[in-house]
Design an enzyme around this catalytic site. Structure first.
Site, PDB file in Angstrom:
ATOM      1  N   GLU A 272     -11.248  49.911  39.335  1.00 36.11           N
ATOM      2  CA  GLU A 272     -12.466  49.079  39.396  1.00 36.11           C
ATOM      3  C   GLU A 272     -12.126  47.693  39.968  1.00 36.11           C
ATOM      4  OE1 GLU A 272     -15.531  50.160  38.900  1.00 36.11           O
ATOM      5  OE2 GLU A 272     -14.663  52.120  38.493  1.00 36.11           O
ATOM      6  N   TRP A 275     -12.353  48.000  43.454  1.00 39.48           N
ATOM      7  CA  TRP A 275     -13.706  47.932  44.045  1.00 39.48           C
ATOM      8  C   TRP A 275     -14.017  46.501  44.461  1.00 39.48           C
ATOM      9  CZ3 TRP A 275     -17.236  50.929  46.200  1.00 39.48           C
ATOM     10  CH2 TRP A 275     -17.242  52.302  45.916  1.00 39.48           C
ATOM     11  N   TRP A 303     -40.629  48.929  53.516  1.00 41.10           N
ATOM     12  CA  TRP A 303     -40.580  48.180  52.254  1.00 41.10           C
ATOM     13  C   TRP A 303     -41.971  47.633  51.939  1.00 41.10           C
ATOM     14  CZ3 TRP A 303     -36.065  49.086  50.192  1.00 41.10           C
ATOM     15  CH2 TRP A 303     -34.949  49.225  51.011  1.00 41.10           C
ATOM     16  N   ASN A 338     -22.639  47.265  34.127  1.00 40.46           N
ATOM     17  CA  ASN A 338     -22.635  47.875  35.465  1.00 40.46           C
ATOM     18  C   ASN A 338     -23.565  49.085  35.581  1.00 40.46           C
ATOM     19  OD1 ASN A 338     -21.548  48.304  38.220  1.00 40.46           O
ATOM     20  ND2 ASN A 338     -20.739  50.172  37.285  1.00 40.46           N
ATOM     21  N   TRP A 356     -33.888  45.296  48.940  1.00 40.19           N
ATOM     22  CA  TRP A 356     -32.782  44.935  48.046  1.00 40.19           C
ATOM     23  C   TRP A 356     -32.513  43.430  48.051  1.00 40.19           C
ATOM     24  CZ3 TRP A 356     -28.824  42.590  50.635  1.00 40.19           C
ATOM     25  CH2 TRP A 356     -28.621  42.908  51.979  1.00 40.19           C
ATOM     26  N   TRP A 379     -25.668  45.818  45.911  1.00 38.59           N
ATOM     27  CA  TRP A 379     -27.072  46.101  46.269  1.00 38.59           C
ATOM     28  C   TRP A 379     -27.165  47.080  47.429  1.00 38.59           C
ATOM     29  CZ3 TRP A 379     -31.447  45.539  43.726  1.00 38.59           C
ATOM     30  CH2 TRP A 379     -31.422  44.730  42.587  1.00 38.59           C
TER      31      TRP A 379
HETATM   32  P1  FAD Z   1     -15.192  46.045  34.242  1.00 38.24           P
HETATM   33  O1  FAD Z   1     -15.683  47.451  34.182  1.00 38.24           O
HETATM   34  O2  FAD Z   1     -14.409  45.574  33.113  1.00 38.24           O
HETATM   35  O3  FAD Z   1     -14.375  45.935  35.601  1.00 38.24           O
HETATM   36  C1  FAD Z   1     -13.308  45.006  35.794  1.00 38.24           C
HETATM   37  C2  FAD Z   1     -13.527  44.211  37.060  1.00 38.24           C
HETATM   38  O4  FAD Z   1     -13.545  45.067  38.201  1.00 38.24           O
HETATM   39  C3  FAD Z   1     -14.852  43.468  37.108  1.00 38.24           C
HETATM   40  O5  FAD Z   1     -14.782  42.251  36.420  1.00 38.24           O
HETATM   41  C4  FAD Z   1     -15.069  43.293  38.599  1.00 38.24           C
HETATM   42  O6  FAD Z   1     -14.352  42.198  39.103  1.00 38.24           O
HETATM   43  C5  FAD Z   1     -14.462  44.570  39.169  1.00 38.24           C
HETATM   44  N1  FAD Z   1     -15.525  45.564  39.365  1.00 38.24           N
HETATM   45  C6  FAD Z   1     -15.952  46.506  38.501  1.00 38.24           C
HETATM   46  N2  FAD Z   1     -16.920  47.261  39.065  1.00 38.24           N
HETATM   47  C7  FAD Z   1     -17.110  46.756  40.307  1.00 38.24           C
HETATM   48  C8  FAD Z   1     -17.971  47.101  41.394  1.00 38.24           C
HETATM   49  N3  FAD Z   1     -18.822  48.126  41.316  1.00 38.24           N
HETATM   50  N4  FAD Z   1     -17.909  46.363  42.519  1.00 38.24           N
HETATM   51  C9  FAD Z   1     -17.039  45.336  42.637  1.00 38.24           C
HETATM   52  N5  FAD Z   1     -16.191  44.969  41.647  1.00 38.24           N
HETATM   53  C10 FAD Z   1     -16.231  45.671  40.503  1.00 38.24           C
HETATM   54  N6  FAD Z   1     -19.911  42.244  40.291  1.00 38.24           N
HETATM   55  C11 FAD Z   1     -19.636  40.931  40.350  1.00 38.24           C
HETATM   56  O7  FAD Z   1     -18.520  40.528  39.984  1.00 38.24           O
HETATM   57  N7  FAD Z   1     -20.549  40.048  40.827  1.00 38.24           N
HETATM   58  C12 FAD Z   1     -21.784  40.429  41.252  1.00 38.24           C
HETATM   59  O8  FAD Z   1     -22.578  39.596  41.702  1.00 38.24           O
HETATM   60  C13 FAD Z   1     -22.126  41.809  41.153  1.00 38.24           C
HETATM   61  N8  FAD Z   1     -23.351  42.256  41.504  1.00 38.24           N
HETATM   62  C14 FAD Z   1     -23.646  43.585  41.416  1.00 38.24           C
HETATM   63  C15 FAD Z   1     -24.913  44.044  41.816  1.00 38.24           C
HETATM   64  C16 FAD Z   1     -25.236  45.394  41.720  1.00 38.24           C
HETATM   65  C17 FAD Z   1     -26.609  45.862  42.160  1.00 38.24           C
HETATM   66  C18 FAD Z   1     -24.289  46.307  41.233  1.00 38.24           C
HETATM   67  C19 FAD Z   1     -24.621  47.777  41.113  1.00 38.24           C
HETATM   68  C20 FAD Z   1     -23.021  45.883  40.856  1.00 38.24           C
HETATM   69  C21 FAD Z   1     -22.681  44.530  40.946  1.00 38.24           C
HETATM   70  N9  FAD Z   1     -21.397  44.047  40.561  1.00 38.24           N
HETATM   71  C22 FAD Z   1     -21.123  42.712  40.660  1.00 38.24           C
HETATM   72  C23 FAD Z   1     -20.320  44.989  40.192  1.00 38.24           C
HETATM   73  C24 FAD Z   1     -20.183  45.299  38.697  1.00 38.24           C
HETATM   74  O9  FAD Z   1     -21.418  45.618  38.144  1.00 38.24           O
HETATM   75  C25 FAD Z   1     -19.568  44.143  37.914  1.00 38.24           C
HETATM   76  O10 FAD Z   1     -18.384  43.707  38.543  1.00 38.24           O
HETATM   77  C26 FAD Z   1     -19.198  44.563  36.486  1.00 38.24           C
HETATM   78  O11 FAD Z   1     -20.332  45.055  35.819  1.00 38.24           O
HETATM   79  C27 FAD Z   1     -18.628  43.373  35.753  1.00 38.24           C
HETATM   80  O12 FAD Z   1     -18.425  43.684  34.417  1.00 38.24           O
HETATM   81  P2  FAD Z   1     -16.972  43.815  33.792  1.00 38.24           P
HETATM   82  O13 FAD Z   1     -16.132  42.666  34.204  1.00 38.24           O
HETATM   83  O14 FAD Z   1     -17.164  44.054  32.348  1.00 38.24           O
HETATM   84  O15 FAD Z   1     -16.463  45.136  34.532  1.00 38.24           O
END
Ligand code: FAD
Length: 478
Positions: A272, A275, A303, A338, A356, A379
């Site tokens: 993750e 990602w 849209w 997430n 979006w 998005w």
């Molecule tokens: P954990 O599950 O603990 O993951 C650890 C770290 O991995 C996160 O802190 C993050 O840095 C990274 N990560 C995890 N999932 C993703 C992902 N899908 N994409 C990129 N990095 C990821 N993340 C943001 O940091 N900022 C945003 O503005 C943002 N906007 C989002 C908008 C949408 C529509 C979606 C679907 C996802 C978005 N995310 C964003 C990705 C993701 O939802 C968050 O990073 C995650 O929920 C953060 O929670 P956590 O630190 O507990 O995640």
């Protein structure tokens, strides 16, 4: 030698290469500049929740780094001005990857060098530089899986300690943090957030420690459950650079080495983190990601113009409990899980057929972890218009998603308290509940809780019909 160290998205002392190198060679003048968006040409300015976080993060950094100079204005002007006034010989910073930052930093680097300064930038907020990984045919990766497969082969350097000795240079000037005016006032919608979050390096490190101790076990499966505490919530700390991905990487590897049963969960967690790397890689190579459909065929999508539905979505009043729970969690805490981000985003794009960009803007304003790369990639992923995106025809069903990922309804009950008394079997679609069940739970649809904004089956059909236009545009292009 005295070196000006320009802090940006690296608000930490440990594993901070610019600070470490500067401290090795003499005195350090630490500077942070708040740049108003109109001075930087940035099209996606800092949102309200990010401003709240930044205030507290800077406050924490000031405690760890007395002598931090705070300035407001254009960095293109202020950095050369301060460098001259303070008589520094060098200017160091850690690299940022947002398009406007790259442009600004490139210009600054060359003009400072022309003026005779030593200028150095460092890798600090990513594990892999966007130019470090290339496909076999030579271009950037556009699909996550091969990106991650290739990335895993690269050895990650050890994280740096805090500088052993830090001699801060004197500087006469700078602003008070309060003058940045970053906190909300009337109303103070962030009241209580200090009990939820601890911005700053110490808070970040504590959060990582407690996640690895208590949340990592089961992360692989449970990370999809918004009702459980199995995600790290490190995202805002990572965005502001209060912790580095390198520190996270090695701390996770250490836990995996010590407790072999955590190997799969640890690897999933690191994937993750990857990602995040992938999104930054995309933004670097495709700087229009925040504003334009990656797949231009989506430009043809019919849209709808936002009317009242957008506000209802923002306020968590759609009548679909899992969507409303997520939107209210976001408003009340600056965070959304997430899984629920995906469901709520899909609802806006597919059920309401709003572009979006409306969702991106709302998330940018309200998320404490708002991040240009992750937000736009997220998005576009949900919209189906992105690089490695979910197919458009995969329309999340907000009823079954709730049943699957919040099986006991705890998450919905926490954020949508007016549904608290409703039996779990009806909680995900109260509009289908028998009248007696609603009455028993004290719910009057359309009064105490909204009726659904749209009918799921009809909305899905309309979304797919719209998609036919995109498909047709693809065929015309071919
Ligand atoms: P954990 O599950 O603990 O993951 C650890 C770290 O991995 C996160 O802190 C993050 O840095 C990274 N990560 C995890 N999932 C993703 C992902 N899908 N994409 C990129 N990095 C990821 N993340 C943001 O940091 N900022 C945003 O503005 C943002 N906007 C989002 C908008 C949408 C529509 C979606 C679907 C996802 C978005 N995310 C964003 C990705 C993701 O939802 C968050 O990073 C995650 O929920 C953060 O929670 P956590 O630190 O507990 O995640």
């Amino acid at each position: 030698m005295t070196t000006l160290v320009w802090f940006r998205q690296d608000l930490r002392i440990k594993d901070n290469p610019a600070l470490f190198e500067a401290a090795k060679s003499g005195r350090v003048l630490p500077v942070f500049i708040l740049e108003p968006a109109d001075k930087t040409g940035e099209t996606h300015p800092l949102g309200g929740a990010s401003r709240w976080w930044l205030h507290h993060s800077l406050k924490a950094l000031q405690q760890d780094l007395p002598g931090l100079v705070l300035l407001k204005g254009s960095a293109r002007h202020l950095i050369p001005e301060v460098a001259k006034q303070a008589g520094v010989e060098a200017v160091f910073w850690n690299r940022c990857y947002e398009p406007h930052a790259i442009e600004r930093d490139t210009d600054l680097k060359s003009s400072l060098k022309d003026d005779g300064y030593e200028v150095k930038s460092f890798k600090a907020s990513l594990l892999y530089e966007p130019w470090e990984l290339e496909t076999q045919s030579g271009g950037p990766y556009k699909v996550y899986s091969p990106f991650w497969k290739a990335a895993r082969q690269i050895e990650i350097d050890d994280a740096l300690p805090a500088p052993e000795k830090l001699e801060i240079a004197d500087y006469d000037g700078g602003e008070e943090l309060e003058s940045f005016d970053l906190l909300p006032k009337k109303p103070d919608w962030a009241k209580g957030w200090e009990g939820l979050w601890t911005p700053g390096e110490a808070g970040a490190s504590e959060r990582l420690g407690s996640f690895l101790e208590e949340g990592l076990k089961g992360y692989g499966k449970l990370r999809n459950r918004p009702d459980l505490p199995n995600v790290s919530r490190l995202s805002p700390h990572l965005h502001f650079g209060e912790i580095s991905p390198r520190q996270i990487w090695h701390a996770t590897q250490d836990v995996m080495d010590r407790r072999s049963s955590l190997g799969d969960d640890g690897m999933k967690f690191l994937s993750e983190i990857a990602w995040r790397e992938f999104s930054h890689n995309l933004l670097y190579h495709f700087p229009k990601l925040p504003s334009e459909n990656w797949r231009s065929t989506f430009d043809e999508y019919p849209w709808k113009e936002p009317e009242g539905e957008l506000v209802k979505w923002q306020k968590g009043q759609t009548g679909y409990p899992i969507v409303d729970a997520g939107m209210r969690e976001l408003w009340q805490t600056g965070y959304m899980h997430n899984r629920v981000r995906m469901i709520a985003a899909s609802f806006l794009i597919k059920h309401l057929r709003l572009h979006w960009r409306h969702g991106e803007a709302w998330f940018r304003d309200t998320l404490v972890d708002a991040d240009l790369a992750n937000n736009s990639a997220g998005w576009q992923w949900v919209a189906g218009s992105g690089a490695d995106a979910a197919p458009y025809f995969r329309v999340f069903n907000p009823i079954t998603q709730g049943e699957k990922f919040d099986p006991d309804g705890d998450y919905i009950r926490q954020w949508v308290p007016e549904l608290r008394e409703l039996e779990t079997q009806y909680l995900f679609a109260p509009f289908d509940a028998p009248a007696e069940a609603l009455e028993k739970a004290g719910i009057k649809l359309g009064d105490t809780y909204p009726k659904p904004l749209v009918d799921h089956a009809k909305a899905r059909e309309a979304a797919l019909e719209g998609y036919e236009v995109v498909k047709q545009a693809g065929q015309d292009d071919a």
